[in-house]
Design an enzyme around this catalytic site. Sequence first.
Site, PDB file in Angstrom:
ATOM      1  CD  GLU A  93      -3.105  -1.049   2.062  1.00  0.00           C
ATOM      2  OE1 GLU A  93      -3.075  -0.163   2.934  1.00  0.00           O
ATOM      3  OE2 GLU A  93      -4.090  -1.791   1.889  1.00  0.00           O
ATOM      4  CD  GLU A  97      -3.066  -6.830   3.980  1.00  0.00           C
ATOM      5  OE1 GLU A  97      -3.925  -6.025   4.402  1.00  0.00           O
ATOM      6  OE2 GLU A  97      -1.855  -6.687   4.176  1.00  0.00           O
TER       7      GLU A  97
END
Length: 540
Positions: free
Chosen positions: A142, A293
């Site tokens: 991220e 995720e």
Amino acid sequence: MGSRSRGGRCRLLLLLLHLHSSLLPPWSPVSAAGGGSNSGEPYVGVTIGTAVTNLLSPSDLAEFLRAQRITHVRLYDADPRLLSALASSGARAIVGVPNDELLALGSSPASASAWVARRVLPFAGGPNSTASIITAIAVGDEVPTALPSALPVLLPAIQSLAAALAAANLSSPIPISTPLPFSLVLDPFPPSQAFFNQSLAKSFLIPLLSHLANTSSPLMLNLYPYYSLMQSNGVVPLDNALFKPLPPSLEMVDPNTLLHYTNVFDAMLDAVHVAVRNLNVTGGDAVPVLVTETGWPSYGDRKAEPYATRDNADAYNSNLIKHVAGDKPGTPMRPAAQASVYIYELFNEDLRPGPVSEANWGLFHGNGTPVYLLHVSGAGGFLANDTTDRTFCVASDDADEKAVQAAMDWACGPGRTDCSAIQPGQGCYMPNDVRSHASYAFDSYYQLQGKAAGSCYFQGVGMVTTTDPSHDSCIFPGSKLLSNVTKSGGENTTTTQTSDAEGSTIWRLRTGREIRFLFVLRWLLSSMVVLTTMNSNFWT
């Protein structure tokens, strides 16, 4: 592990619009990506974080994965010790490049080559490899939101690592990508109007997608319906986020495509498909999505995180697993494709800072006992802690404490239950309160009786649950992990500790027979008190 922060990553607000026919479908990813290939059967894996007190050793972790039938894991680094252990477990791994290593790898091809030689080639099926277990490399985590200053070197790092792998002439190519937050997708509902953050499109996203298309690598994304629910201000129904069926009037309908969505995850995936298509990258629409995720916290701050509960976490992850393994793959927009997913995460990372929920995303506690019992029967055998048929007996939350105490005294006395584990100094002594001790005693009796009908009644203060109450070093009798414990014959013994008035410590050994005698005595005394009270009430 990298700088991961669940709370800041999904600013999706997946629905700015609640069209009377609101929200989202049985989730289903896109083309399965994994195993070094962009095709094949979809699978469910788990992520493994390391901010865990007393984390299992690499060899014990490998054995644990084997016992749980977990065959795909995502690691947040490329620890050679863990990879060596995994080589014998049958598991395959996505390995990660932490965010703090991006600058070195992105600015120096030589550093990237050295990293590949040291961290990847010994485990990638090369000439000197011990096993071929690495399925992909996740570069950073991220980065656009977690470490935006490193964004200029992210794609160069990916390209340098890809060049180093190509030079190694591996028999099976290893895809390289970077996990992105879903928050880069703007206006995600209805899915047909979604688009990527335009400030990143030309400088980063378009070049990244071009590289992924040219190297047959997946678009890695972290998707959390939990945060969609939290940020929707009540617009997203809880059942939508948990894959639970809704009446047609509550389903979400995309007004532009007339596609019906029955869960949040599907809507998020289709929003990603549309956003990718709108970038007009050659081959970009064929890039598969790999969900690196997703998950649900089992505990959080009662006021700030009311949906972080064990029941909701069980429902989400169980339904997710069954969905991926089910016979109705795909999203409404792409019904023939199913993405593979990684559940965040294997263990509760109790050392992670931040909101209460940050430490409570795991399927298991650090000692290997389940945080809650998944219900995934018929979902392909994933996870040996499928506990649909496993039950435990615990003290009811709303039962009178005196009644609980009396029932515990009976279980540990006349009931002939082994209560040595709740004695001072033993594994289940803490927390030192009546309900915790009674729960252990109740479950001991319940399991001793073969879970027979009525064996968890205890005059109304016992209740059957499918959630394993084991915690820390306290393993309840009903936990199947007890099968790994060797029991010696004869009377059980336990060491108890008491302190005298001057503070000195006295240790003495008590047999199981002596402990039962003490509980019988206490039970008789409490029974006499109850009878005396009843007698007094009768005559008055």
